[in-house]
Design a protein around this motif. Structure first.
Motif, PDB file in Angstrom:
ATOM      1  N   VAL A  15       4.580  -0.677   9.372  1.00 15.08           N
ATOM      2  CA  VAL A  15       3.853   0.125   8.382  1.00 15.08           C
ATOM      3  C   VAL A  15       4.142  -0.465   7.012  1.00 15.08           C
ATOM      4  CG1 VAL A  15       3.581   2.405   7.327  1.00 15.08           C
ATOM      5  CG2 VAL A  15       4.081   2.228   9.768  1.00 15.08           C
ATOM      6  N   TYR A  16       3.090  -0.632   6.224  1.00 16.69           N
ATOM      7  CA  TYR A  16       3.235  -1.124   4.852  1.00 16.69           C
ATOM      8  C   TYR A  16       2.681  -0.064   3.919  1.00 16.69           C
ATOM      9  CZ  TYR A  16       4.081  -5.557   7.155  1.00 16.69           C
ATOM     10  OH  TYR A  16       4.591  -6.546   7.950  1.00 16.69           O
ATOM     11  N   ILE A  17       3.528   0.388   3.003  1.00 18.64           N
ATOM     12  CA  ILE A  17       3.113   1.389   2.023  1.00 18.64           C
ATOM     13  C   ILE A  17       2.977   0.674   0.684  1.00 18.64           C
ATOM     14  CG2 ILE A  17       3.708   3.553   0.881  1.00 18.64           C
ATOM     15  CD1 ILE A  17       5.408   4.198   3.430  1.00 18.64           C
ATOM     16  N   LEU A  18       1.736   0.601   0.206  1.00 17.48           N
ATOM     17  CA  LEU A  18       1.432  -0.066  -1.052  1.00 17.48           C
ATOM     18  C   LEU A  18       0.886   0.958  -2.044  1.00 17.48           C
ATOM     19  CD1 LEU A  18      -0.404  -3.206   0.384  1.00 17.48           C
ATOM     20  CD2 LEU A  18       2.028  -2.938  -0.105  1.00 17.48           C
ATOM     21  N   TYR A  24      -1.201   0.457   8.664  1.00 21.13           N
ATOM     22  CA  TYR A  24      -0.503   0.534   9.939  1.00 21.13           C
ATOM     23  C   TYR A  24      -0.883  -0.678  10.778  1.00 21.13           C
ATOM     24  CZ  TYR A  24      -0.003   5.409   8.491  1.00 21.13           C
ATOM     25  OH  TYR A  24       0.284   6.557   7.798  1.00 21.13           O
ATOM     26  N   PHE A  25       0.100  -1.464  11.177  1.00 21.44           N
ATOM     27  CA  PHE A  25      -0.133  -2.668  11.964  1.00 21.44           C
ATOM     28  C   PHE A  25       0.220  -2.398  13.423  1.00 21.44           C
ATOM     29  CE2 PHE A  25      -0.672  -6.355   8.971  1.00 21.44           C
ATOM     30  CZ  PHE A  25      -0.878  -5.587   7.840  1.00 21.44           C
ATOM     31  N   PHE A  26      -0.763  -2.616  14.292  1.00 23.54           N
ATOM     32  CA  PHE A  26      -0.605  -2.466  15.728  1.00 23.54           C
ATOM     33  C   PHE A  26      -0.651  -3.852  16.365  1.00 23.54           C
ATOM     34  CE2 PHE A  26      -2.090   1.495  14.074  1.00 23.54           C
ATOM     35  CZ  PHE A  26      -1.461   2.466  14.836  1.00 23.54           C
ATOM     36  N   GLU A  27      -0.604  -3.919  17.669  1.00 26.96           N
ATOM     37  CA  GLU A  27      -0.572  -5.223  18.334  1.00 26.96           C
ATOM     38  C   GLU A  27      -1.749  -6.106  17.946  1.00 26.96           C
ATOM     39  OE1 GLU A  27      -0.434  -7.299  22.733  1.00 26.96           O
ATOM     40  OE2 GLU A  27      -0.310  -5.127  22.605  1.00 26.96           O
ATOM     41  N   ASP A  28      -2.957  -5.550  17.900  1.00 27.23           N
ATOM     42  CA  ASP A  28      -4.122  -6.380  17.600  1.00 27.23           C
ATOM     43  C   ASP A  28      -5.125  -5.726  16.658  1.00 27.23           C
ATOM     44  OD1 ASP A  28      -5.021  -4.500  19.388  1.00 27.23           O
ATOM     45  OD2 ASP A  28      -5.356  -5.919  21.019  1.00 27.23           O
ATOM     46  N   ILE A  30      -5.375  -3.253  12.675  1.00 30.60           N
ATOM     47  CA  ILE A  30      -4.774  -2.599  11.512  1.00 30.60           C
ATOM     48  C   ILE A  30      -5.576  -1.344  11.224  1.00 30.60           C
ATOM     49  CG2 ILE A  30      -4.344  -2.781   9.020  1.00 30.60           C
ATOM     50  CD1 ILE A  30      -4.201  -5.850   9.435  1.00 30.60           C
ATOM     51  N   ILE A  31      -4.875  -0.267  10.867  1.00 30.68           N
ATOM     52  CA  ILE A  31      -5.540   0.942  10.373  1.00 30.68           C
ATOM     53  C   ILE A  31      -5.099   1.138   8.933  1.00 30.68           C
ATOM     54  CG2 ILE A  31      -5.835   3.437  10.575  1.00 30.68           C
ATOM     55  CD1 ILE A  31      -5.209   3.194  13.557  1.00 30.68           C
ATOM     56  N   SER A  32      -6.087   1.323   8.056  1.00 32.51           N
ATOM     57  CA  SER A  32      -5.770   1.597   6.649  1.00 32.51           C
ATOM     58  C   SER A  32      -6.082   3.049   6.319  1.00 32.51           C
ATOM     59  CB  SER A  32      -6.580   0.684   5.725  1.00 32.51           C
ATOM     60  OG  SER A  32      -7.957   1.016   5.785  1.00 32.51           O
ATOM     61  N   GLU A  33      -5.268   3.599   5.431  1.00 40.10           N
ATOM     62  CA  GLU A  33      -5.528   4.903   4.833  1.00 40.10           C
ATOM     63  C   GLU A  33      -5.343   4.708   3.331  1.00 40.10           C
ATOM     64  OE1 GLU A  33      -4.164   7.637   8.643  1.00 40.10           O
ATOM     65  OE2 GLU A  33      -2.822   7.533   6.926  1.00 40.10           O
ATOM     66  N   ILE A  34      -6.463   4.458   2.644  1.00 36.15           N
ATOM     67  CA  ILE A  34      -6.441   4.193   1.210  1.00 36.15           C
ATOM     68  C   ILE A  34      -6.188   5.502   0.471  1.00 36.15           C
ATOM     69  CG2 ILE A  34      -7.747   3.231  -0.740  1.00 36.15           C
ATOM     70  CD1 ILE A  34      -7.104   1.189   1.484  1.00 36.15           C
ATOM     71  N   ASN A  35      -5.391   5.416  -0.586  1.00 35.73           N
ATOM     72  CA  ASN A  35      -5.020   6.602  -1.354  1.00 35.73           C
ATOM     73  C   ASN A  35      -6.187   7.195  -2.140  1.00 35.73           C
ATOM     74  OD1 ASN A  35      -2.338   6.438  -0.520  1.00 35.73           O
ATOM     75  ND2 ASN A  35      -1.733   5.198  -2.282  1.00 35.73           N
ATOM     76  N   GLU A  36      -6.096   8.474  -2.381  1.00 33.07           N
ATOM     77  CA  GLU A  36      -7.078   9.226  -3.162  1.00 33.07           C
ATOM     78  C   GLU A  36      -7.273   8.569  -4.532  1.00 33.07           C
ATOM     79  OE1 GLU A  36      -9.745  12.348  -3.728  1.00 33.07           O
ATOM     80  OE2 GLU A  36      -8.465  12.195  -1.956  1.00 33.07           O
ATOM     81  N   GLY A  37      -8.543   8.387  -4.924  1.00 35.56           N
ATOM     82  CA  GLY A  37      -8.879   7.908  -6.255  1.00 35.56           C
ATOM     83  C   GLY A  37      -8.745   6.413  -6.490  1.00 35.56           C
ATOM     84  N   VAL A  38      -8.293   5.660  -5.508  1.00 33.49           N
ATOM     85  CA  VAL A  38      -8.122   4.209  -5.661  1.00 33.49           C
ATOM     86  C   VAL A  38      -9.486   3.536  -5.730  1.00 33.49           C
ATOM     87  CG1 VAL A  38      -7.404   2.137  -4.374  1.00 33.49           C
ATOM     88  CG2 VAL A  38      -5.850   4.072  -4.585  1.00 33.49           C
ATOM     89  N   HIS A  39      -9.572   2.476  -6.526  1.00 33.87           N
ATOM     90  CA  HIS A  39     -10.754   1.599  -6.509  1.00 33.87           C
ATOM     91  C   HIS A  39     -10.323   0.353  -5.751  1.00 33.87           C
ATOM     92  CE1 HIS A  39     -14.527  -0.179  -7.573  1.00 33.87           C
ATOM     93  NE2 HIS A  39     -13.895  -1.252  -8.019  1.00 33.87           N
ATOM     94  N   PHE A  40     -10.741   0.237  -4.497  1.00 30.60           N
ATOM     95  CA  PHE A  40     -10.313  -0.858  -3.625  1.00 30.60           C
ATOM     96  C   PHE A  40     -11.241  -2.039  -3.823  1.00 30.60           C
ATOM     97  CE2 PHE A  40      -9.289  -3.074   0.318  1.00 30.60           C
ATOM     98  CZ  PHE A  40      -7.910  -2.930   0.335  1.00 30.60           C
ATOM     99  N   ASN A  41     -10.655  -3.164  -4.278  1.00 27.93           N
ATOM    100  CA  ASN A  41     -11.445  -4.350  -4.576  1.00 27.93           C
ATOM    101  C   ASN A  41     -10.787  -5.588  -3.965  1.00 27.93           C
ATOM    102  OD1 ASN A  41      -9.235  -4.848  -6.209  1.00 27.93           O
ATOM    103  ND2 ASN A  41     -10.283  -4.321  -8.106  1.00 27.93           N
TER     104      ASN A  41
END
Length: 143
Positions: A15-18, A24-28, A30-41
């Motif tokens: 798990v990487y918390i940025l 969340y990294f699994f065997e093959d 990734i699941i992302s849960e982007i934080n509230e209000g973030v501008h993902f670029n």
């Protein structure tokens, strides 16, 4: 549903918390849960790409699930930068919990060069990406 509240948490490798969210990294995949209000670029995406390359190795094709539990914005045209760098995904799934989320995915589809599959359930998304038979990482490439 949060990954941390699901049965999937028992299959986690790392798990990487940025500042942008939790990844969340699994065997093959990734699941992302982007934080509230973030501008993902593109700049934020490069952090995740680097983590994935270090975790899985440069020759691996993985799948990605965007678990959109929070409201945030995405620079949809930055998918073009992703592909210009010759990055690929085996499968891309989006779990969305609202109609506005579905509209956002429609906008992303304009720039994403492959199929985006939408789900209303995290388990169904995880099942779908695993049936796309992602290439398991080449462990010789991982230090």
């Amino acid at each position: 549903m949060l990954v941390s509240e699901s049965k999937l948490k028992y299959e986690l490798e790392d798990v990487y918390i940025l500042s942008t969210g939790v990844f969340y990294f699994f065997e093959d995949f990734i699941i992302s849960e982007i934080n509230e209000g973030v501008h993902f670029n593109w700049e934020a995406a490069q952090d995740i790409i680097e983590l994935a390359l270090n975790h899985y190795g440069s020759g691996s094709k993985i799948s990605y699930i965007s678990n959109r539990i929070h409201s945030y914005s995405i620079e949809a045209q930055d998918w073009l930068k992703f592909f210009k760098q010759r990055h690929t995904l085996r499968a891309f799934a989006v779990v969305t919990y609202s109609k506005s989320g579905l509209i956002n995915v429609m906008m992303e589809k304009i720039f994403f060069k492959s199929r985006i599959k939408t789900f209303e359930n995290l388990y169904e998304a995880a099942e779908w990406v695993t049936t796309h038979k992602p290439t398991i990482r080449d462990k010789s490439l991982v230090s």
